[in-house]
Motif scaffolding. Structure first.
Motif, PDB file in Angstrom:
ATOM      1  N   PRO A  19       0.808  -1.217   0.000  1.00 34.60           N
ATOM      2  CA  PRO A  19       0.000   0.000   0.000  1.00 34.60           C
ATOM      3  C   PRO A  19       0.843   1.270   0.000  1.00 34.60           C
ATOM      4  CG  PRO A  19       0.044  -0.947   2.199  1.00 34.60           C
ATOM      5  CD  PRO A  19       0.711  -1.944   1.290  1.00 34.60           C
ATOM      6  N   ALA A  20       0.231   2.357  -0.452  1.00 34.86           N
ATOM      7  CA  ALA A  20       0.923   3.641  -0.506  1.00 34.86           C
ATOM      8  C   ALA A  20       1.394   4.089   0.867  1.00 34.86           C
ATOM      9  CB  ALA A  20       0.007   4.692  -1.124  1.00 34.86           C
ATOM     10  N   SER A  21       0.706   3.655   1.926  1.00 34.87           N
ATOM     11  CA  SER A  21       1.102   4.055   3.277  1.00 34.87           C
ATOM     12  C   SER A  21       2.498   3.545   3.631  1.00 34.87           C
ATOM     13  CB  SER A  21       0.083   3.550   4.303  1.00 34.87           C
ATOM     14  OG  SER A  21      -0.042   2.134   4.237  1.00 34.87           O
ATOM     15  N   LEU A  22       2.851   2.361   3.128  1.00 36.41           N
ATOM     16  CA  LEU A  22       4.198   1.837   3.394  1.00 36.41           C
ATOM     17  C   LEU A  22       5.247   2.616   2.616  1.00 36.41           C
ATOM     18  CD1 LEU A  22       4.096  -2.072   3.590  1.00 36.41           C
ATOM     19  CD2 LEU A  22       4.494  -0.424   5.418  1.00 36.41           C
ATOM     20  N   ILE A  61       1.164   1.327 -10.339  1.00 40.79           N
ATOM     21  CA  ILE A  61       1.865   2.603 -10.334  1.00 40.79           C
ATOM     22  C   ILE A  61       0.902   3.748 -10.630  1.00 40.79           C
ATOM     23  CG2 ILE A  61       2.625   2.549 -12.766  1.00 40.79           C
ATOM     24  CD1 ILE A  61       5.286   3.732 -11.855  1.00 40.79           C
ATOM     25  N   VAL A  62      -0.082   3.496 -11.500  1.00 42.11           N
ATOM     26  CA  VAL A  62      -1.065   4.532 -11.827  1.00 42.11           C
ATOM     27  C   VAL A  62      -1.960   4.820 -10.616  1.00 42.11           C
ATOM     28  CG1 VAL A  62      -3.110   5.012 -13.238  1.00 42.11           C
ATOM     29  CG2 VAL A  62      -1.032   4.122 -14.308  1.00 42.11           C
ATOM     30  N   GLU A  63      -2.234   3.796  -9.814  1.00 39.50           N
ATOM     31  CA  GLU A  63      -3.052   4.000  -8.618  1.00 39.50           C
ATOM     32  C   GLU A  63      -2.266   4.668  -7.491  1.00 39.50           C
ATOM     33  OE1 GLU A  63      -4.449   0.125  -7.622  1.00 39.50           O
ATOM     34  OE2 GLU A  63      -6.022   0.110  -9.170  1.00 39.50           O
ATOM     35  N   LYS A  64      -1.010   4.303  -7.315  1.00 43.40           N
ATOM     36  CA  LYS A  64      -0.232   4.804  -6.181  1.00 43.40           C
ATOM     37  C   LYS A  64       0.327   6.211  -6.395  1.00 43.40           C
ATOM     38  CE  LYS A  64       1.313   0.223  -4.641  1.00 43.40           C
ATOM     39  NZ  LYS A  64       2.465  -0.683  -4.530  1.00 43.40           N
ATOM     40  N   ALA A  65       0.781   6.496  -7.608  1.00 49.42           N
ATOM     41  CA  ALA A  65       1.471   7.764  -7.848  1.00 49.42           C
ATOM     42  C   ALA A  65       0.669   8.984  -7.395  1.00 49.42           C
ATOM     43  CB  ALA A  65       1.861   7.887  -9.318  1.00 49.42           C
ATOM     44  N   LEU A  69       0.184   4.499 -18.625  1.00 47.75           N
ATOM     45  CA  LEU A  69       1.356   4.684 -17.774  1.00 47.75           C
ATOM     46  C   LEU A  69       1.884   6.112 -17.877  1.00 47.75           C
ATOM     47  CD1 LEU A  69       3.716   3.668 -15.981  1.00 47.75           C
ATOM     48  CD2 LEU A  69       4.860   2.948 -18.098  1.00 47.75           C
ATOM     49  N   LEU A  70       2.096   6.578 -19.080  1.00 45.86           N
ATOM     50  CA  LEU A  70       2.710   7.890 -19.277  1.00 45.86           C
ATOM     51  C   LEU A  70       1.766   9.027 -18.914  1.00 45.86           C
ATOM     52  CD1 LEU A  70       4.732   7.357 -22.583  1.00 45.86           C
ATOM     53  CD2 LEU A  70       5.502   7.179 -20.231  1.00 45.86           C
ATOM     54  N   ALA A  71       0.478   8.836 -19.177  1.00 48.16           N
ATOM     55  CA  ALA A  71      -0.488   9.881 -18.834  1.00 48.16           C
ATOM     56  C   ALA A  71      -0.800   9.876 -17.342  1.00 48.16           C
ATOM     57  CB  ALA A  71      -1.775   9.687 -19.637  1.00 48.16           C
ATOM     58  N   GLY A  72      -0.761   8.709 -16.728  1.00 50.10           N
ATOM     59  CA  GLY A  72      -1.155   8.589 -15.332  1.00 50.10           C
ATOM     60  C   GLY A  72      -0.063   8.875 -14.333  1.00 50.10           C
ATOM     61  N   VAL A  73       1.197   8.910 -14.791  1.00 56.14           N
ATOM     62  CA  VAL A  73       2.327   9.135 -13.875  1.00 56.14           C
ATOM     63  C   VAL A  73       3.203  10.255 -14.450  1.00 56.14           C
ATOM     64  CG1 VAL A  73       4.178   8.026 -12.559  1.00 56.14           C
ATOM     65  CG2 VAL A  73       2.242   6.660 -13.349  1.00 56.14           C
TER      66      VAL A  73
END
Length: 244
Positions: A45-48, A68-72, A95-99
């Motif tokens: 998870p992003a918290s870690l 990566i798209v969800e966490k970034a 990938l490129l649009a989301g990060v």
């Protein structure tokens, strides 16, 4: 175990890794600043990640586009993200649009994916993107990566035929049982020597991304400039379905 204890253990594990990187770099005759640690957080998870970020780290990696798209977006924008998994062409735009803060793709392994990433970078108006060429140093059919014999030609194509990509070096994964780790690392080092000679690139401008949790110290001793460390920092990863 409570969540704060888990998160605290991730930060402590990260600091321990940095100590080991420092020692391995010294054994290799280099400064630790010459070795980048990519904290690979797949299934975590992003918290870690935030725990390790708060410990001062800024370089994180993911294997799956969806993750990566969800966490970034959940994490600070000064993170330098590395994508290190096999990249399918139909996932490149997301990938490129989301990060927006994607720093590097480490897994360019053929001309088609290089061309596609190059086109999408241009279409989105992004600045040129750093990439590594992935080499299959173990010869396993299950592994992605260009054959060492085709490494020079692929690098030449990225440098000359993909104006929106910045060739930054070579990457390998090696065998999962680590039985041929030294040979894999030596093969990648030899590939770099050949690439740099043929294309007149100074070796210090061609990174070697090799080494993970079980073998990163040996990789550093053999010249790695970029180690991808996951379970040693974040704990054993959860089971993960194939990226859809």
């Amino acid at each position: 175990m409570s969540a704060p204890a888990v998160e605290g253990s991730a930060a402590a594990a990260f600091r321990s890794v940095l100590t080991r990187v420092l020692q391995a770099a010294e054994r290799s005759g280099r400064s630790p600043e010459q070795v980048r640690v990519v904290a690979v957080s797949k299934t975590k998870p992003a918290s870690l990640l935030r725990q390790v970020y708060d410990a001062g780290h800024r370089c994180f990696g993911e294997n799956y586009v969806q993750e990566i798209v969800e966490k970034a977006p959940q994490l600070p924008v000064d993170i330098e993200w590395h994508f290190i998994g096999n990249l399918q062409r139909n996932k490149v735009k997301s990938l490129l649009a989301g990060v927006p803060n994607l720093h590097m793709i480490e897994s360019v392994d053929d001309v088609k994916i290089a061309n596609h990433v190059d086109r999408v970078v241009a279409s989105l108006g992004r600045k040129p993107l750093k990439v590594l060429v992935q080499v299959n140093t173990s010869g396993e059919e299950s592994k992605f990566g260009v054959d060492p014999s085709g490494c020079v030609n692929l690098v030449r194509h990225v440098k000359l035929g993909c104006p929106n990509l910045i060739f930054s070096g070579l990457m390998t994964i090696g065998m999962l049982d680590y039985s041929s780790t030294p040979e894999n690392f030596k093969t990648l080092s030899n590939c770099r020597a050949e690439v740099c000679k043929e294309l007149e690139i100074p070796e210090e401008q061609c990174e070697l991304s090799m080494g993970m949790s079980a073998d990163f110290e040996q990789a550093i001793e053999m010249g790695s400039t970029n180690v991808r460390i996951g379970s040693t920092i974040f704990g054993v990863r959860e089971s993960k379905k194939k990226d859809e």
